[in-house]
Scaffold this active site. Structure first.
Site, short mmCIF file in Angstrom:
data_model
loop_
_atom_site.label_atom_id
_atom_site.label_comp_id
_atom_site.label_asym_id
_atom_site.label_seq_id
_atom_site.Cartn_x
_atom_site.Cartn_y
_atom_site.Cartn_z
N LYS A 89 0.18 -36.40 2.94
CA LYS A 89 1.52 -35.88 4.60
C LYS A 89 0.23 -36.31 4.73
CE LYS A 89 3.74 -32.51 5.65
NZ LYS A 89 2.99 -32.51 6.85
N GLU A 93 -3.88 -34.93 12.35
CA GLU A 93 -4.48 -35.18 11.88
C GLU A 93 -5.59 -36.47 11.23
OE1 GLU A 93 -2.42 -30.88 10.24
OE2 GLU A 93 -1.56 -32.93 9.16
N ASN A 126 13.53 -36.78 7.20
CA ASN A 126 13.19 -36.73 8.44
C ASN A 126 14.83 -35.57 8.59
OD1 ASN A 126 11.12 -38.66 9.06
ND2 ASN A 126 12.65 -39.72 9.61
N VAL A 136 -1.95 -32.03 4.29
CA VAL A 136 -3.56 -31.23 4.59
C VAL A 136 -3.14 -30.84 5.74
CG1 VAL A 136 -5.14 -32.09 7.18
CG2 VAL A 136 -4.09 -33.89 4.79
N ASN A 137 -1.70 -30.07 6.92
CA ASN A 137 -1.71 -28.96 7.26
C ASN A 137 -3.59 -28.45 7.31
OD1 ASN A 137 0.26 -27.00 7.59
ND2 ASN A 137 -0.22 -25.89 6.39
N ASP A 161 6.73 -28.78 6.27
CA ASP A 161 7.60 -28.42 5.12
C ASP A 161 8.77 -29.04 4.65
OD1 ASP A 161 4.94 -27.07 5.31
OD2 ASP A 161 5.72 -25.01 5.83
N GLY A 194 4.66 -19.64 5.05
CA GLY A 194 3.50 -20.21 4.23
C GLY A 194 3.61 -21.35 3.81
N ALA A 205 15.63 -28.39 9.63
CA ALA A 205 14.47 -26.87 10.01
C ALA A 205 14.60 -26.09 10.82
CB ALA A 205 13.61 -27.68 8.87
N GLY A 212 12.40 -19.52 12.20
CA GLY A 212 11.89 -19.50 11.12
C GLY A 212 11.33 -20.22 9.67
N ALA A 230 8.73 -27.17 9.60
CA ALA A 230 9.83 -28.52 10.04
C ALA A 230 9.34 -29.28 9.02
CB ALA A 230 10.14 -29.21 11.03
#
Length: 332
Positions: free
Chosen positions: A193, A198, A301, A165-166, A260, A35, A307, A312, A258
């Site tokens: 971001k 996007e 970065n 924004v995701n 996040d 999430g 990540a 996961g 990544a």
């Protein structure tokens, strides 16, 4: 400073264990906490920032797993509610060839949509230094109204608002409504971001032209940050400062989360600067010189690169020492 308040979805990512194939062909999945807002909360906690997470999960094994994982990682989960009204959302994720991801959400409705105004009470919002959220919560009621009310409280109290924004098309149904809601969220944000895709969706352009167009349309935004995956990241500020930083070369196993990890690390740099200067986080962003902004992007970065090395999202989020070690190694 007080704390970063993170509001939105916590869910379980069921990540494919067969890379490079579509979901239809996946045989087995690995359960991973996830999430986007919850990932940012854990990312901030691992970097040493005091953080509270407010969200709703099911009163089921998955929901209890998520609440325990966040708590074990230093996140204040006193505002994380368990509900019997719906099950915890599941997101099945496949990593396709070339890094493209495929999602299938089990969320009709998911517990995360049941965020209510009493979960985000005015006192909790007003005591925060930063309120961070994404746009997924805006796709459904009552979460949408609860989050919008919290954003108004934040504005009235001078709390810095951070937005990822995701965009997840599968969760909206109506692309036009999604655009309207995303633009309304950007209107209420100080730090934003977006991915390259996007930015194109919101501004009709990519690159600096798209960023300037978005800043012109949303006058409150002080700093717009654009992530471009393997091409690194760049940012444009309201006061004209801009910077870019390349990514770090690592072997990617799973790109989920990544962005996040990147955003948590950038927020940490802004938090650290604000604490040092004794100013609000948004003011620290405004004061950053291009050189300082480039260093912050490079740090972020590095977090994003770390990540992607393991499967996961939340489980892969790095500590400050891990990020600093990669930055130092990459600077030699």
């Amino acid at each position: 400073m007080s704390y970063v308040l993170v509001a939105g979805e916590a869910l379980v990512d069921m990540v494919s264990q067969q890379p490079g194939v579509p979901l239809e062909q996946v045989v087995s999945f690995e359960r991973c906490p996830g999430g986007a807002p919850a990932n940012v909360a854990v990312g901030l906690a691992r970097l040493g920032v005091p953080v509270r997470f407010v969200g709703v999960v099911g009163d089921d094994p998955f929901g209890r797993f998520l609440r325990g994982f966040l708590a074990d990682n230093g996140v204040d989960v006193s505002g994380m509610r368990l509900t019997a009204e719906a099950l915890t959302t599941l997101a099945f994720v496949a990593n396709r060839e070339g890094g493209e991801r495929q999602f299938a959400f089990y969320r009709k409705p998911g517990a995360d949509t049941l965020l209510r105004s009493e979960d985000l009470d005015a006192g909790t919002v007003r005591r925060a230094a930063v309120l961070h959220h994404g746009t997924v919560t805006l796709a459904d009621e009552p979460g949408r109204s609860a989050l919008l009310a919290a954003l108004e409280e934040a504005r009235a109290a001078g709390v810095t608002v951070s937005l990822d924004v995701n965009y997840r098309a599968a969760l909206w149904g109506d692309p036009a409504r999604a655009l309207d809601e995303m633009r309304a969220a950007i209107d209420r944000a100080d730090l934003v971001k977006v991915s390259r895709e996007e930015l194109a969706l919101l501004a009709g352009r990519t690159g600096r032209e798209g960023a300037l167009r978005l800043l012109a349309a949303h006058r409150r935004v002080a700093l717009l940050v654009v992530t471009e995956g393997a091409d690194g990241s760049w940012a444009v500020g309201r006061d004209g400062q801009s910077a870019a930083a390349p990514t770090f070369a690592v072997e990617a196993v799973d790109t989920t989360g990544a962005g996040d990890a990147f955003w948590a690390a950038l927020l940490w740099r802004l938090w650290e600067a604000a604490t040092r200067q004794g100013v609000p986080v948004v003011e620290a962003a405004r004061r950053m010189s291009p050189a300082e902004l480039a260093r912050a992007l490079r740090f972020a970065n590095a977090a994003g690169a770390l990540a992607v090395r393991v499967r996961g999202a939340m489980t892969a989020l790095p500590t400050r020492s891990e990020v600093e070690t990669l930055v130092e190694a990459g600077s030699r």
